[in-house]
Each structure stands twice: as structure tokens, then as C-alpha cells.
Design a protein around this motif. Sequence first.
Motif, mmCIF file in Angstrom:
data_model
loop_
_atom_site.group_PDB
_atom_site.id
_atom_site.type_symbol
_atom_site.label_atom_id
_atom_site.label_comp_id
_atom_site.label_asym_id
_atom_site.label_seq_id
_atom_site.Cartn_x
_atom_site.Cartn_y
_atom_site.Cartn_z
ATOM 1 N N VAL A 1 0.864 -1.191 0.000
ATOM 2 C CA VAL A 1 0.000 0.000 0.000
ATOM 3 C C VAL A 1 0.892 1.230 0.000
ATOM 4 N N ASN A 2 0.661 2.149 -0.942
ATOM 5 C CA ASN A 2 1.459 3.368 -0.984
ATOM 6 C C ASN A 2 0.637 4.496 -1.601
ATOM 7 N N ASN A 3 1.309 5.634 -1.831
ATOM 8 C CA ASN A 3 0.640 6.833 -2.358
ATOM 9 C C ASN A 3 -0.564 7.226 -1.501
ATOM 10 N N THR B 1 -7.004 7.780 0.609
ATOM 11 C CA THR B 1 -6.886 7.266 -0.760
ATOM 12 C C THR B 1 -5.448 6.829 -0.990
ATOM 13 N N GLY B 2 -5.269 5.837 -1.839
ATOM 14 C CA GLY B 2 -3.929 5.353 -2.125
ATOM 15 C C GLY B 2 -3.975 4.212 -3.122
ATOM 16 N N ASP B 3 -2.836 3.559 -3.306
ATOM 17 C CA ASP B 3 -2.717 2.442 -4.252
ATOM 18 C C ASP B 3 -2.465 1.145 -3.504
ATOM 19 N N THR C 1 -1.023 -2.664 -4.399
ATOM 20 C CA THR C 1 -0.316 -3.427 -5.426
ATOM 21 C C THR C 1 0.051 -4.800 -4.884
ATOM 22 N N ARG D 1 -6.352 -9.706 -7.278
ATOM 23 C CA ARG D 1 -5.241 -8.842 -7.634
ATOM 24 C C ARG D 1 -4.162 -9.716 -8.255
ATOM 25 N N THR E 1 0.080 -6.029 -10.334
ATOM 26 C CA THR E 1 -0.935 -5.055 -10.710
ATOM 27 C C THR E 1 -1.355 -4.245 -9.500
ATOM 28 N N GLY E 2 -1.864 -3.025 -9.748
ATOM 29 C CA GLY E 2 -2.293 -2.155 -8.679
ATOM 30 C C GLY E 2 -3.673 -1.585 -8.943
ATOM 31 N N ARG E 3 -4.241 -0.931 -7.913
ATOM 32 C CA ARG E 3 -5.546 -0.316 -8.073
ATOM 33 C C ARG E 3 -5.694 0.800 -7.055
ATOM 34 N N LEU E 4 -6.394 1.855 -7.461
ATOM 35 C CA LEU E 4 -6.644 2.981 -6.565
ATOM 36 C C LEU E 4 -7.688 2.583 -5.537
#
Length: 387
Positions: free
Chosen positions: A248-250, A263-265, A267, A297, A301-304
Motif C-alpha cells: 500500500v502506498n501513495n 486514498t492510495g494504491d 499493489t 489482484r 498489478t495495482g488499483r486505486l
Amino acid sequence: MMRNLCILLLLLSTIVGAAAAANASAEEQIAVTGVTVNPPDALMRGDMGTVTVDIKNTGGETGVAISRAELYPNGIAVVNDKTYDSVGIIGPPGNTMSFTFTVRADTADGIYYPTFYLDLRESGSVRYSVPVTVESTEIRVSIVDAPETYPANSEDTIVLSVGNPRGNSVNGVTVTPTGEDVKSTQTAVFLGALAPDEEKNASFRILASQSTELTFDVSYRNGINEHHAILTVPIEIGQRTVEPDMVVNNIEMSQSGGAITLTGDVTNAGLKDAYSVKITVDDPATPTDPLPGLRRRRTGTGRLLELRGHVQRRGRVLHPTPRPVQRRERQNLQRDRDRLPLLRRAGAAGRHRQPDAVRDDQRPPQSGRGGAWACSDRSAAGFRRSR
């Protein structure tokens, strides 16, 4: 006159030919018409096989008396060397007879020439050399796919390759797994016949409770002879480096009224897909919207994500702090950490203004369970929560 002379010459030639045939020796009448070695092409060291010799009476008006037939070893052991001590008579021209000898390859690899010997009762004998090859190359067993470590009491797959480098086919190829503290879904896999230079794969689902060794016994037949090839595979119980790893980041945080939005990403940095991925907050936080469900997942791959909730403790508004996430060193997932802040300080860079109701002495610590949120997944290895 000329016509009578031609007829006379024809009669004389016929009489001479018949007399010559009648006077042909017995050994000239007998011909070896075929030789069969079984198994074909090659015996393995220690194998039992058969040599069959076919003969035919090719001339003369009567049968030929045969005293005995033998196969002289000449490097190959003959098991039934006394079978044809007394034979008899092979009938008039056109009649055939077969002799079968059992042999054993108690010798080194190579080509040997045991001699077929036919003793004729009247006079003479017939000899014929039979080539027999001894070649002891075994079939090859290797691992095509197997994990380095196995999660305890969790199934995983091992794929074996079975190849035949011999010059002849082998039959009845069967792979059987055995071992202590390890189980296989398949008790055995039957591959059947393997032609020369042919390869087949066998897959096994393995479940182990502790570190052990798994032995694969590959049995096969060369003719009537059974052989075995053994392959031992170490089973190490440990943490799998290929399991799903949720990163989890951003992370960004904003506040509207009494609710805080994160909110974040998310992956998957592991090598296996993660299933039923959900994002939630820890106690004492409570979500104001349904928990985000990311379902499957795929690796890499990642998702907002977006998460809304509020936290109350003794009348104070606490700011959720993301748990520290340990990133795996993978080339395709490396990012500039300066661009991926984890908001370790509330209100950093002036982006997250603290509510007016919160004083400096009321701000919560930036780590621990209070106000933290977590990502969970359910994969083949079971349920895991990122910390």
C-alpha cells in the motif's frame, strides 16, 4: 531329325539335374531364414531375453535328420542349453522349423555373437552367428517445476519429466511417490509406453507437514524385465517467496466534517495472484462506507483505493495512520520512495490540516494500532494481513 535331338538333350538335362539334387548334401538343403531377438534392439545388463532361429528345407526329395540344436554363448549366458538335445527330421522341401533359446545378459555393454549350431544326423552341420546387443542406459527422470519451499499443510505442485534415451521402446512406465510426513493426491501416475527419445510429464499435488524427503520411483519394463529409476526431492517447509504480498502506498488523507478519507494504491508485489482483497480500518476506527473489495489482484498489478471513516476515542478525533508496509525488492515494482510518502506525520507539507478541535497535546502517536488500517487477502496459502 533336329527335333528328336532337341528332345533328347532336354531329357538328359532333366535327368542330370534330378541326380544332382538327389546327391545334394544335407547341410546344403538347410537354410537359416530368420532370426528374432526379444526384447528388440538391446538388452540391459541382467536382462532375460529370447533368441529364435528359423530354418527351412530348401532342397532334396526327402527330409533331413537333425540330431540336436544348440546356441553357443560366446559372452551371453544361455539358460536352456539342453532343450534341443534331440530334434528329429525336418520334412521335404518347403518345411520349416524354429528353435527358441532363453538368454541372460550377465556381461558388460557391447555387441555379442552367440552361435547357432545345428548337428545333422547323416553328416555335416549348420552354423549361424546371431548378433545380440547389451546396452544399459536407463530412462531419465528430472524435475520440470517445483517450489523451493512449501507452506506447512498446504498443497503445491511438482512436475516431473520422464524421458527415454534408449534405442528401443520401454513399456509400463509408472511413477509412484513415497515419503514420510508427506502426502500426494495421486498415489501413482501411469505414463504407458515410451518410444525412443520420447518424453512425458507427470504432475503431483503434494502436501507436507514438516521438512522431509519425497522419493519418486519410476518403474518400467524392457521386454519382460522390470527396472526402476529413483529420484529424491527435498521438501523444505518455510515461508514462500512467491506468495501474494500486498503493498500500500501513495496514501493521501482528507477530512470532511467528522469523517476522514484515505486514498492510495494497493499493489500485489508477490508472484501469485491474491483473491478476495479487502481494505478496512482497525479498531477503534469504523468505516462510514462499505469496505472496498478489490477481488482478485494479479501479481504486479495495482488499483486505486478510497476509504472513508472516523475514529473516536475518549471524545477525541484521531487521525488514522497507515501501517508501515515492507516492499519487496522487485525490479518491475521499484519506485522512487520520495514520490511515495506514507504520511508518517499528520499535517505534513501543509496538505493535511488538523481539525480545529484537535490540540497539539491531543494528537495521537503516528504508529501503533490506534487509527491504523490494513489490507487483507485470501490466497492459496491462506488468509494473511499485511502489517
